[in-house]
Write a protein that holds these residues in place. Structure first.
Motif, PDB file in Angstrom:
ATOM      1  N   LEU A 166      -7.663  16.013 -10.167  1.00 20.88           N
ATOM      2  CA  LEU A 166      -6.829  14.865 -10.491  1.00 20.88           C
ATOM      3  C   LEU A 166      -6.313  14.203  -9.225  1.00 20.88           C
ATOM      4  N   SER A 167      -6.380  12.897  -9.151  1.00 23.08           N
ATOM      5  CA  SER A 167      -5.902  12.182  -7.969  1.00 23.08           C
ATOM      6  C   SER A 167      -4.433  11.820  -8.113  1.00 23.08           C
ATOM      7  N   LEU A 168      -3.714  11.804  -6.979  1.00 25.00           N
ATOM      8  CA  LEU A 168      -2.314  11.383  -6.980  1.00 25.00           C
ATOM      9  C   LEU A 168      -2.166   9.994  -6.368  1.00 25.00           C
ATOM     10  N   SER A 169      -3.234   9.186  -6.485  1.00 25.47           N
ATOM     11  CA  SER A 169      -3.244   7.890  -5.815  1.00 25.47           C
ATOM     12  C   SER A 169      -2.250   6.908  -6.409  1.00 25.47           C
ATOM     13  N   SER A 170      -1.638   7.251  -7.536  1.00 27.46           N
ATOM     14  CA  SER A 170      -0.697   6.324  -8.157  1.00 27.46           C
ATOM     15  C   SER A 170       0.659   6.339  -7.469  1.00 27.46           C
ATOM     16  N   THR A 171       0.878   7.255  -6.526  1.00 28.82           N
ATOM     17  CA  THR A 171       2.162   7.351  -5.834  1.00 28.82           C
ATOM     18  C   THR A 171       2.073   6.727  -4.441  1.00 28.82           C
ATOM     19  N   GLN A 172       2.957   5.784  -4.167  1.00 30.56           N
ATOM     20  CA  GLN A 172       3.027   5.168  -2.847  1.00 30.56           C
ATOM     21  C   GLN A 172       4.030   5.935  -1.986  1.00 30.56           C
ATOM     22  N   ILE A 173       3.638   6.219  -0.756  1.00 36.25           N
ATOM     23  CA  ILE A 173       4.499   6.952   0.170  1.00 36.25           C
ATOM     24  C   ILE A 173       5.134   5.966   1.144  1.00 36.25           C
ATOM     25  N   HIS A 174       6.460   6.080   1.344  1.00 30.70           N
ATOM     26  CA  HIS A 174       7.178   5.206   2.272  1.00 30.70           C
ATOM     27  C   HIS A 174       7.932   6.065   3.295  1.00 30.70           C
ATOM     28  N   PHE A 175       7.664   5.828   4.568  1.00 29.13           N
ATOM     29  CA  PHE A 175       8.331   6.577   5.632  1.00 29.13           C
ATOM     30  C   PHE A 175       9.404   5.716   6.299  1.00 29.13           C
ATOM     31  N   THR A 176      10.519   6.357   6.616  1.00 30.12           N
ATOM     32  CA  THR A 176      11.576   5.745   7.421  1.00 30.12           C
ATOM     33  C   THR A 176      11.816   6.637   8.634  1.00 30.12           C
ATOM     34  N   ASP A 202      10.380   6.895 -11.072  1.00 29.89           N
ATOM     35  CA  ASP A 202       9.347   7.048 -12.095  1.00 29.89           C
ATOM     36  C   ASP A 202       8.061   7.660 -11.558  1.00 29.89           C
ATOM     37  N   GLY A 203       8.074   8.100 -10.289  1.00 29.32           N
ATOM     38  CA  GLY A 203       6.877   8.716  -9.708  1.00 29.32           C
ATOM     39  C   GLY A 203       5.949   7.740  -9.025  1.00 29.32           C
ATOM     40  N   SER A 204       6.248   6.464  -9.098  1.00 32.89           N
ATOM     41  CA  SER A 204       5.362   5.478  -8.474  1.00 32.89           C
ATOM     42  C   SER A 204       5.546   5.408  -6.960  1.00 32.89           C
ATOM     43  N   GLN A 205       6.721   5.867  -6.472  1.00 31.78           N
ATOM     44  CA  GLN A 205       6.995   5.806  -5.045  1.00 31.78           C
ATOM     45  C   GLN A 205       7.691   7.091  -4.596  1.00 31.78           C
ATOM     46  N   TYR A 206       7.431   7.476  -3.337  1.00 36.67           N
ATOM     47  CA  TYR A 206       8.050   8.664  -2.752  1.00 36.67           C
ATOM     48  C   TYR A 206       8.454   8.330  -1.328  1.00 36.67           C
ATOM     49  N   PHE A 207       9.658   8.762  -0.938  1.00 31.77           N
ATOM     50  CA  PHE A 207      10.239   8.361   0.335  1.00 31.77           C
ATOM     51  C   PHE A 207      10.383   9.572   1.267  1.00 31.77           C
ATOM     52  N   VAL A 208      10.013   9.371   2.521  1.00 32.88           N
ATOM     53  CA  VAL A 208      10.111  10.435   3.522  1.00 32.88           C
ATOM     54  C   VAL A 208      10.890   9.906   4.727  1.00 32.88           C
ATOM     55  N   LEU A 209      11.941  10.643   5.105  1.00 30.20           N
ATOM     56  CA  LEU A 209      12.757  10.288   6.267  1.00 30.20           C
ATOM     57  C   LEU A 209      12.401  11.209   7.420  1.00 30.20           C
ATOM     58  N   LEU A 210      12.006  10.634   8.547  1.00 31.60           N
ATOM     59  CA  LEU A 210      11.721  11.388   9.767  1.00 31.60           C
ATOM     60  C   LEU A 210      12.877  11.200  10.735  1.00 31.60           C
ATOM     61  N   ILE A 211      13.602  12.294  11.040  1.00 32.57           N
ATOM     62  CA  ILE A 211      14.713  12.260  11.984  1.00 32.57           C
ATOM     63  C   ILE A 211      14.284  12.962  13.266  1.00 32.57           C
ATOM     64  N   ILE A 212      14.440  12.296  14.401  1.00 31.19           N
ATOM     65  CA  ILE A 212      14.164  12.912  15.699  1.00 31.19           C
ATOM     66  C   ILE A 212      15.494  13.034  16.427  1.00 31.19           C
ATOM     67  N   THR A 213      15.866  14.257  16.822  1.00 31.67           N
ATOM     68  CA  THR A 213      17.216  14.514  17.312  1.00 31.67           C
ATOM     69  C   THR A 213      17.220  15.644  18.330  1.00 31.67           C
ATOM     70  N   ASP A 214      18.315  15.720  19.116  1.00 33.96           N
ATOM     71  CA  ASP A 214      18.469  16.839  20.049  1.00 33.96           C
ATOM     72  C   ASP A 214      19.161  18.028  19.396  1.00 33.96           C
ATOM     73  N   GLY A 215      19.488  17.909  18.120  1.00 33.08           N
ATOM     74  CA  GLY A 215      19.956  19.054  17.358  1.00 33.08           C
ATOM     75  C   GLY A 215      21.451  19.255  17.288  1.00 33.08           C
ATOM     76  N   VAL A 216      22.225  18.498  18.047  1.00 36.10           N
ATOM     77  CA  VAL A 216      23.680  18.623  17.985  1.00 36.10           C
ATOM     78  C   VAL A 216      24.180  17.766  16.829  1.00 36.10           C
ATOM     79  N   ILE A 217      24.815  18.388  15.820  1.00 36.73           N
ATOM     80  CA  ILE A 217      25.218  17.655  14.623  1.00 36.73           C
ATOM     81  C   ILE A 217      26.723  17.780  14.416  1.00 36.73           C
ATOM     82  N   SER A 218      27.352  16.662  14.023  1.00 36.73           N
ATOM     83  CA  SER A 218      28.813  16.614  13.880  1.00 36.73           C
ATOM     84  C   SER A 218      29.286  16.603  12.431  1.00 36.73           C
TER      85      SER A 218
END
Length: 413
Positions: free
Chosen positions: A150-160, A280-296
């Motif tokens: 089965l293909s999952l081509s119906s889902t669009q992936i969006h990166f931030t 509804d499964g038509s879109q999926y969002f991925v957040l890419l964070i690049i950091t030095d690891g110090v979090i407040s």
């Protein structure tokens, strides 16, 4: 014991108690649109299966035959004891690598993926479709149980993309800074962004990426922002491909002042707002964070992750620099699921990798960056499928009939 004046190798012996499992598994695989590795002719692909050991290492347990001169191989069925695959532990990782055979033994790496016997035992289904990142970080192919799944081509992936502009990274004008703008080589942030970005852009539906910065003072009034567009356009924060993001990143370094504190929650909530609008499964969002690891804002970040775990969303964190990254490991949630206000995250949506672990001391930059890209994306397919399953969402496209090699559809997510 070594020889004086010689740099000898090391032999390591490990032991593991064998399980009582007596089952055997019979499997057959095919692949579509493999990477062409030979200058003349097509690839000669074969597969190598590895069982994972208790100490985190891997041991070869099976090799398939070589299928000559094809980019769409169909390997012969094979039978293997389940104990050899996973020692009877159905959830233990199984790693599979695909190579292009060379007569002199210098086989070219095509790609890899990980699975488990529990997943493999499901047989012919969408759960046994594997997109494998190739070493040149430019193409991918399906490795599947026959017939075609089965293909999952119906889902669009969006990166931030979100980049850490806090003062803990050091002054960009000084060589000790993680943001140092050298005229001769990329800094750690640019290297991480390029390595991961060049592969994720092949999965993004429109190749236009919202790119954000956080933790800096912005011109002209010096206002501190934890969620600002790298291109300076609040109404249109989109950058064209990874080159567009890199260009906007370098321009931002010239205009903003690194400050603080390091807050993750605002950028997580930023993407979550978009994910909440389309469930509804038509879109999926991925957040890419690049950091030095110090979090407040650890407490707020945990709450944001717990809330985001209900949404069609994943988070990738790439840590640069030499920090301990204990907080990032905690956010990853592999050992202990993230919780906030007594509420556990519905699913694990965070993948963390420390960039320094992928700096190849032999100078093989291409290989080390390929390993980085592979590992940061390793959990996304399972996270996406888990969200779909939890919501009872099925792909719109029905399973196609198996098509002979050469007639397979274009690889999709």
């Amino acid at each position: 014991i070594g020889i004086p004046g010689k740099n000898c190798g090391t032999i390591i012996l490990t032991a593991e108690e064998l399980g009582n499992c007596r089952d055997c598994a019979t499997m057959q695989f095919c692949a579509n649109k493999l990477d062409k590795k030979d200058f003349f002719g097509r690839s000669d692909p074969f597969m190598v299966f590895y069982r994972s050991n208790e100490d985190g290492t891997f041991t070869i347990c099976h090799k398939t035959e070589v299928v000559k001169n094809t980019l769409n191989p169909v390997w012969q069925p094979f039978t293997i004891p389940v104990r050899a695959l996973c020692n009877g532990d159905y959830d233990r990782s199984i790693k599979v690598e695909v190579y292009d055979w060379d007569r002199d033994g210098s086989h070219d790496f095509i790609g890899a993926f990980t699975t488990s016997y529990r997943e493999l035992s499901r047989g012919q289904s969408q759960f046994n479709v594997y997109e494998v990142s190739s070493l040149n970080i430019s193409k991918c192919f399906h490795l599947i149980f026959l017939p075609s799944p089965l293909s999952l081509s119906s889902t669009q992936i969006h990166f931030t993309v979100a980049i850490d502009f806090t003062a803990s990274n050091g002054n960009p004008s000084q060589s000790t800074s993680l943001h140092y703008m050298s005229p001769y080589q990329m800094n750690a942030y640019a290297m991480a962004l390029k390595a991961v970005g060049e592969i994720i852009q092949d999965y993004d539906s429109d190749k236009m990426f919202p790119a954000l910065g956080f933790g800096a003072k912005l011109p002209p009034d010096g206002r501190v922002s934890h969620e600002f567009p790298l291109n300076g356009n609040v109404d249109n924060p989109y950058c064209n491909g990874m080159e567009g993001i890199l260009e906007a990143y370098h321009e931002s370094l010239k205009t903003v002042q690194l400050y603080g504190p390091t807050n993750f929650a605002p950028v997580i909530n930023h993407v979550a707002r978009y994910a909440a609008a389309v469930q509804d499964g038509s879109q999926y969002f991925v957040l890419l964070i690049i950091t030095d690891g110090v979090i407040s804002d650890m407490a707020q970040t945990k709450e944001a992750i717990v809330n985001a775990a209900k949404l069609p969303m994943s988070i990738i964190i790439v840590g640069v620099g030499q920090a301990e990254f204990d907080a990032m490991v905690e956010l990853d949630g592999d050992d202990v699921r993230i919780s906030s206000r007594g509420k556990l995250a519905e699913r694990d949506i965070v993948q963390f990798v420390p960039f320094r672990d992928y700096m190849d001391r032999t100078g093989n930059h291409v290989l080390s960056m390929a390993r980085l890209a592979k590992d940061v994306l390793a959990e996304i397919p399972d996270q996406l499928i888990l969200y779909m399953k939890s919501r009872g969402i099925k792909p719109n496209q029905t399973p196609p009939d198996y098509s002979p090699p050469g007639l397979s559809p274009t690889p999709t997510v």
